[in-house]
Design a protein around this motif. Sequence first.
Motif, mmCIF file in Angstrom:
data_model
loop_
_atom_site.group_PDB
_atom_site.id
_atom_site.type_symbol
_atom_site.label_atom_id
_atom_site.label_comp_id
_atom_site.label_asym_id
_atom_site.label_seq_id
_atom_site.Cartn_x
_atom_site.Cartn_y
_atom_site.Cartn_z
ATOM 1 N N THR A 42 4.766 -10.214 14.459
ATOM 2 C CA THR A 42 6.087 -10.031 13.847
ATOM 3 C C THR A 42 7.197 -10.637 14.690
ATOM 4 O O THR A 42 8.369 -10.305 14.491
ATOM 5 C CB THR A 42 6.393 -8.537 13.573
ATOM 6 O OG1 THR A 42 6.399 -7.821 14.799
ATOM 7 C CG2 THR A 42 5.405 -7.946 12.591
ATOM 8 N N ASP A 43 6.813 -11.526 15.604
ATOM 9 C CA ASP A 43 7.788 -12.171 16.466
ATOM 10 C C ASP A 43 8.616 -11.063 17.126
ATOM 11 O O ASP A 43 8.026 -10.126 17.646
ATOM 12 C CB ASP A 43 8.613 -13.165 15.657
ATOM 13 C CG ASP A 43 9.279 -14.231 16.497
ATOM 14 O OD1 ASP A 43 8.683 -14.678 17.491
ATOM 15 O OD2 ASP A 43 10.406 -14.634 16.149
ATOM 16 N N TRP A 44 9.940 -11.136 17.098
ATOM 17 C CA TRP A 44 10.781 -10.057 17.636
ATOM 18 C C TRP A 44 11.591 -9.387 16.540
ATOM 19 O O TRP A 44 12.556 -8.672 16.799
ATOM 20 C CB TRP A 44 11.695 -10.592 18.742
ATOM 21 C CG TRP A 44 10.915 -10.773 19.996
ATOM 22 C CD1 TRP A 44 10.504 -11.944 20.548
ATOM 23 C CD2 TRP A 44 10.379 -9.740 20.822
ATOM 24 N NE1 TRP A 44 9.754 -11.705 21.669
ATOM 25 C CE2 TRP A 44 9.666 -10.350 21.868
ATOM 26 C CE3 TRP A 44 10.437 -8.352 20.784
ATOM 27 C CZ2 TRP A 44 9.012 -9.642 22.874
ATOM 28 C CZ3 TRP A 44 9.788 -7.646 21.796
ATOM 29 C CH2 TRP A 44 9.092 -8.292 22.811
ATOM 30 N N GLY A 48 14.482 -6.360 16.796
ATOM 31 C CA GLY A 48 15.861 -6.608 16.381
ATOM 32 C C GLY A 48 16.322 -5.631 15.320
ATOM 33 O O GLY A 48 17.457 -5.143 15.351
ATOM 34 N N LEU A 49 15.444 -5.345 14.372
ATOM 35 C CA LEU A 49 15.786 -4.377 13.331
ATOM 36 C C LEU A 49 16.001 -2.995 13.931
ATOM 37 O O LEU A 49 16.958 -2.295 13.580
ATOM 38 C CB LEU A 49 14.680 -4.338 12.274
ATOM 39 C CG LEU A 49 14.901 -3.396 11.102
ATOM 40 C CD1 LEU A 49 16.158 -3.769 10.327
ATOM 41 C CD2 LEU A 49 13.677 -3.432 10.170
ATOM 42 N N LEU A 50 15.147 -2.614 14.838
ATOM 43 C CA LEU A 50 15.297 -1.320 15.501
ATOM 44 C C LEU A 50 16.617 -1.257 16.277
ATOM 45 O O LEU A 50 17.352 -0.274 16.186
ATOM 46 C CB LEU A 50 14.109 -1.076 16.433
ATOM 47 C CG LEU A 50 14.065 0.264 17.154
ATOM 48 C CD1 LEU A 50 14.004 1.413 16.166
ATOM 49 C CD2 LEU A 50 12.859 0.314 18.087
ATOM 50 N N ARG A 51 16.913 -2.301 17.005
ATOM 51 C CA ARG A 51 18.182 -2.324 17.754
ATOM 52 C C ARG A 51 19.370 -2.237 16.806
ATOM 53 O O ARG A 51 20.328 -1.501 17.040
ATOM 54 C CB ARG A 51 18.273 -3.591 18.594
ATOM 55 C CG ARG A 51 19.577 -3.658 19.358
ATOM 56 C CD ARG A 51 19.630 -4.826 20.275
ATOM 57 N NE ARG A 51 20.937 -4.900 20.904
ATOM 58 C CZ ARG A 51 21.203 -5.667 21.914
ATOM 59 N NH1 ARG A 51 20.247 -6.416 22.443
ATOM 60 N NH2 ARG A 51 22.404 -5.699 22.423
ATOM 61 N N TYR A 52 19.337 -3.009 15.735
ATOM 62 C CA TYR A 52 20.421 -2.986 14.753
ATOM 63 C C TYR A 52 20.595 -1.578 14.174
ATOM 64 O O TYR A 52 21.714 -1.067 14.083
ATOM 65 C CB TYR A 52 20.158 -4.001 13.637
ATOM 66 C CG TYR A 52 21.125 -3.878 12.504
ATOM 67 C CD1 TYR A 52 22.438 -4.321 12.649
ATOM 68 C CD2 TYR A 52 20.742 -3.308 11.296
ATOM 69 C CE1 TYR A 52 23.335 -4.191 11.604
ATOM 70 C CE2 TYR A 52 21.637 -3.186 10.263
ATOM 71 C CZ TYR A 52 22.932 -3.623 10.415
ATOM 72 O OH TYR A 52 23.828 -3.482 9.385
ATOM 73 N N ALA A 128 25.433 -16.078 13.389
ATOM 74 C CA ALA A 128 25.634 -15.813 14.821
ATOM 75 C C ALA A 128 25.980 -14.345 15.057
ATOM 76 O O ALA A 128 25.462 -13.719 15.991
ATOM 77 C CB ALA A 128 26.728 -16.714 15.379
ATOM 78 N N GLU A 129 26.833 -13.787 14.218
ATOM 79 C CA GLU A 129 27.196 -12.369 14.358
ATOM 80 C C GLU A 129 26.004 -11.468 14.055
ATOM 81 O O GLU A 129 25.797 -10.455 14.729
ATOM 82 C CB GLU A 129 28.358 -12.025 13.427
ATOM 83 C CG GLU A 129 29.677 -12.643 13.827
ATOM 84 C CD GLU A 129 30.776 -12.354 12.817
ATOM 85 O OE1 GLU A 129 30.677 -11.357 12.061
ATOM 86 O OE2 GLU A 129 31.744 -13.133 12.777
ATOM 87 N N ALA A 130 25.211 -11.824 13.040
ATOM 88 C CA ALA A 130 24.025 -11.043 12.703
ATOM 89 C C ALA A 130 23.015 -11.086 13.854
ATOM 90 O O ALA A 130 22.404 -10.070 14.191
ATOM 91 C CB ALA A 130 23.399 -11.564 11.412
ATOM 92 N N GLY A 135 20.514 -8.338 18.677
ATOM 93 C CA GLY A 135 20.105 -8.641 20.047
ATOM 94 C C GLY A 135 19.344 -9.947 20.185
ATOM 95 O O GLY A 135 18.604 -10.136 21.144
ATOM 96 N N PHE A 136 19.510 -10.852 19.237
ATOM 97 C CA PHE A 136 18.819 -12.135 19.266
ATOM 98 C C PHE A 136 19.725 -13.199 19.871
ATOM 99 O O PHE A 136 20.587 -13.744 19.195
ATOM 100 C CB PHE A 136 18.414 -12.599 17.865
ATOM 101 C CG PHE A 136 17.501 -11.685 17.115
ATOM 102 C CD1 PHE A 136 16.508 -10.982 17.758
ATOM 103 C CD2 PHE A 136 17.621 -11.546 15.744
ATOM 104 C CE1 PHE A 136 15.652 -10.156 17.058
ATOM 105 C CE2 PHE A 136 16.767 -10.729 15.036
ATOM 106 C CZ PHE A 136 15.781 -10.026 15.689
#
Length: 173
Positions: A42-44, A48-52, A128-130, A135-136
């Motif tokens: 699942t790559d990262w 990222g979803l968890l961090r968001y 870029a903001e997303a 955290g990407f």
Amino acid sequence: MAVTQQFARVTPDRLERCRAAALASPGAGPDWDPPADDTLDTDWALWGLLRYCRDRVPDPDPRPIALLDRAIHGDPGGDIGFLDHPDFYDGIDGPPRLLVPAVVSDISRALDGVDLDEVLAELPTDSAEAAVACGFGGFSGDVRAYLVRHFTAARTFFHGAARQGMCVVVWCD
């Protein structure tokens, strides 16, 4: 090569055969080679979803977040130390961890209950903001599509494992 989140579906019997192979092998090789259909990278995206969700979603439902976190990190213990072997795992992050069939079912049900459109409703439309929100660093492309694609793959993967009464082995590679 980038470090990514990996999952493998495996039956408890297959884990026992790998344990026996590691015990019988002079180099403790676990003879681990799950079929491609039973693995998922699942790559990262899930990280990222968890961090968001933790940082940006107002009043998130803690249960799916906790189970997504559990899916990513696995459970401690699980008696799969034989998989902490260079033939399988490169030692970049913590050793592989195990999710037993009952936990896989819990995670599958929780993932089925996530309304991803609702979760991502406040994700910035600017790429870029997303990317920053997740955290990407240095991400290029459609962040929303990336998250949806990998979340949907993980949901399908865990659903299949739960339906078949399989364990899931979790690691970063």
